[in-house]
Structure formats: C-alpha cells, structure tokens
Enzyme design. Structure first.
Site, PDB file in Angstrom:
ATOM      1  N   HIS A 101      55.758  30.504  27.717  1.00  0.00           N
ATOM      2  CA  HIS A 101      54.995  30.683  26.476  1.00  0.00           C
ATOM      3  C   HIS A 101      53.955  31.791  26.552  1.00  0.00           C
ATOM      4  O   HIS A 101      53.624  32.389  25.532  1.00  0.00           O
ATOM      5  CB  HIS A 101      54.290  29.384  26.091  1.00  0.00           C
ATOM      6  CG  HIS A 101      55.224  28.302  25.661  1.00  0.00           C
ATOM      7  ND1 HIS A 101      54.777  27.113  25.162  1.00  0.00           N
ATOM      8  CD2 HIS A 101      56.577  28.226  25.656  1.00  0.00           C
ATOM      9  CE1 HIS A 101      55.810  26.335  24.868  1.00  0.00           C
ATOM     10  NE2 HIS A 101      56.923  26.998  25.173  1.00  0.00           N
ATOM     11  N   CYS A 134      42.352  30.081  45.492  1.00  0.00           N
ATOM     12  CA  CYS A 134      41.023  29.772  46.017  1.00  0.00           C
ATOM     13  C   CYS A 134      40.898  28.253  46.012  1.00  0.00           C
ATOM     14  O   CYS A 134      41.874  27.554  45.712  1.00  0.00           O
ATOM     15  CB  CYS A 134      39.910  30.477  45.255  1.00  0.00           C
ATOM     16  SG  CYS A 134      39.557  29.889  43.593  1.00  0.00           S
ATOM     17  N   ASP A 138      41.021  33.583  48.913  1.00  0.00           N
ATOM     18  CA  ASP A 138      39.773  33.592  49.660  1.00  0.00           C
ATOM     19  C   ASP A 138      39.984  32.718  50.897  1.00  0.00           C
ATOM     20  O   ASP A 138      41.113  32.337  51.205  1.00  0.00           O
ATOM     21  CB  ASP A 138      38.599  33.124  48.790  1.00  0.00           C
ATOM     22  CG  ASP A 138      38.663  31.653  48.417  1.00  0.00           C
ATOM     23  OD1 ASP A 138      39.659  30.963  48.756  1.00  0.00           O
ATOM     24  OD2 ASP A 138      37.710  31.168  47.775  1.00  0.00           O
ATOM     25  N   HIS A 158      55.924  33.498  20.506  1.00  0.00           N
ATOM     26  CA  HIS A 158      54.880  33.719  21.502  1.00  0.00           C
ATOM     27  C   HIS A 158      54.461  35.187  21.608  1.00  0.00           C
ATOM     28  O   HIS A 158      53.360  35.475  22.064  1.00  0.00           O
ATOM     29  CB  HIS A 158      55.339  33.202  22.862  1.00  0.00           C
ATOM     30  CG  HIS A 158      55.771  31.770  22.822  1.00  0.00           C
ATOM     31  ND1 HIS A 158      54.906  30.734  22.582  1.00  0.00           N
ATOM     32  CD2 HIS A 158      56.993  31.207  22.957  1.00  0.00           C
ATOM     33  CE1 HIS A 158      55.564  29.592  22.586  1.00  0.00           C
ATOM     34  NE2 HIS A 158      56.844  29.853  22.815  1.00  0.00           N
ATOM     35  N   THR A 168      39.471  25.871  44.082  1.00  0.00           N
ATOM     36  CA  THR A 168      39.846  25.210  42.822  1.00  0.00           C
ATOM     37  C   THR A 168      40.855  26.016  42.031  1.00  0.00           C
ATOM     38  O   THR A 168      41.426  25.503  41.071  1.00  0.00           O
ATOM     39  CB  THR A 168      38.619  25.000  41.922  1.00  0.00           C
ATOM     40  OG1 THR A 168      38.103  26.279  41.536  1.00  0.00           O
ATOM     41  CG2 THR A 168      37.553  24.163  42.605  1.00  0.00           C
TER      42      THR A 168
END
Length: 145
Positions: free
Chosen positions: A98, A65, A8, A133, A67
C-alpha cells in the site's frame, strides 16, 4: 535486488544475523554500520542508509535500532524515503503493497530473530499494488507553498 542495511548498537546483533540470512538467500547486501555494540547515535547510520537508497545505489534499505522508531524517524526526513516500522509480517506486507515502502525499520529489542526473517522476507517479496495507492503516495512529499 541490492539491499543496504544499517543499525545502531542496539540493532547490531540482529543486523549481523540478517546479513548472513540475506546473503544465504543470494541477495546483494551492503553493511553500512554500526560495526560494533559500542554506544553510537542512530541518526549517524540512518542518514547514511537513506542517502544510499535515495541515491539509487540500493533498491531497498533495512534499518534497526532498539525500538525501530529513532532510526525510522531519521530516514523519513529524506525526500524519496518511505520507511515503515515493521513489527510483524502483516505490517511489512502492507507497507510494501500500500505504501511502496523502500526501507523496512525493525525494532531490534522487541522481535525475535525468526520474526525478523519473516518480516524482511515478506517486505522483500511483496510488490506495490499501485492503483488507488499511487495518488496517496504522491501526497507524501512536503510541498512548499
């Protein structure tokens, strides 16, 4: 390896720097926007990125973005996407090893340019460990009962 990248407005500058870095490292990179710092909505670009990865056009995605959370939540709505919010090298390595993550979400306002290079480089050069995994990853997609 073909890489798609999207952001963004808050991630625009870091995206531009990462594109130059990845091209220099000889990766094939597709910029899916945003193309300016004008205020935009991260879901618009997150959905485009997720479709590009799930559609098989690109092997790996990078989303950015402010955060990292909003665009990460958006791409993870798509079946077949395993996006990880990576804020340091260890998280990046474990997301691939993982979780077989196929999108690296970055918090553009909370990491430095050099941290971003290290995180992305680690993400791109870490292989999935498989083993124990595999079963866990198989339980991620929502199954309707």
């Amino acid at each position: 390896m073909k890489i798609a990248i999207a952001s963004d407005h808050a991630g625009f500058y870091l995206k531009e720097k990462l594109i130059r870095y990845l091209v220099k490292e000889e990766y094939e990179v597709k910029d899916l926007g945003s193309y300016t710092t004008e205020n935009v909505d991260y879901p618009d670009f997150g959905h485009i990125l997720a479709r590009a990865v799930t559609g098989g056009e690109y092997d790996i995605g990078i989303s950015i973005c402010g955060t990292g959370n909003g665009i990460n939540m958006t791409v993870n709505k798509h079946q077949g996407i395993r996006s990880a919010l990576c804020w340091n090298e260890q998280i990046s390595r474990l997301a691939r090893a993982h979780n077989d993550a196929n999108i690296c979400a970055l918090p553009g306002r909370f990491i430095t340019e050099s941290e971003a290079y290290l995180i992305v480089n680690t993400f791109l050069n870490t292989s999935f460990e498989g083993g124990r995994h595999i079963k866990r990853i198989g339980k991620i997609p929502l199954k309707m009962y």
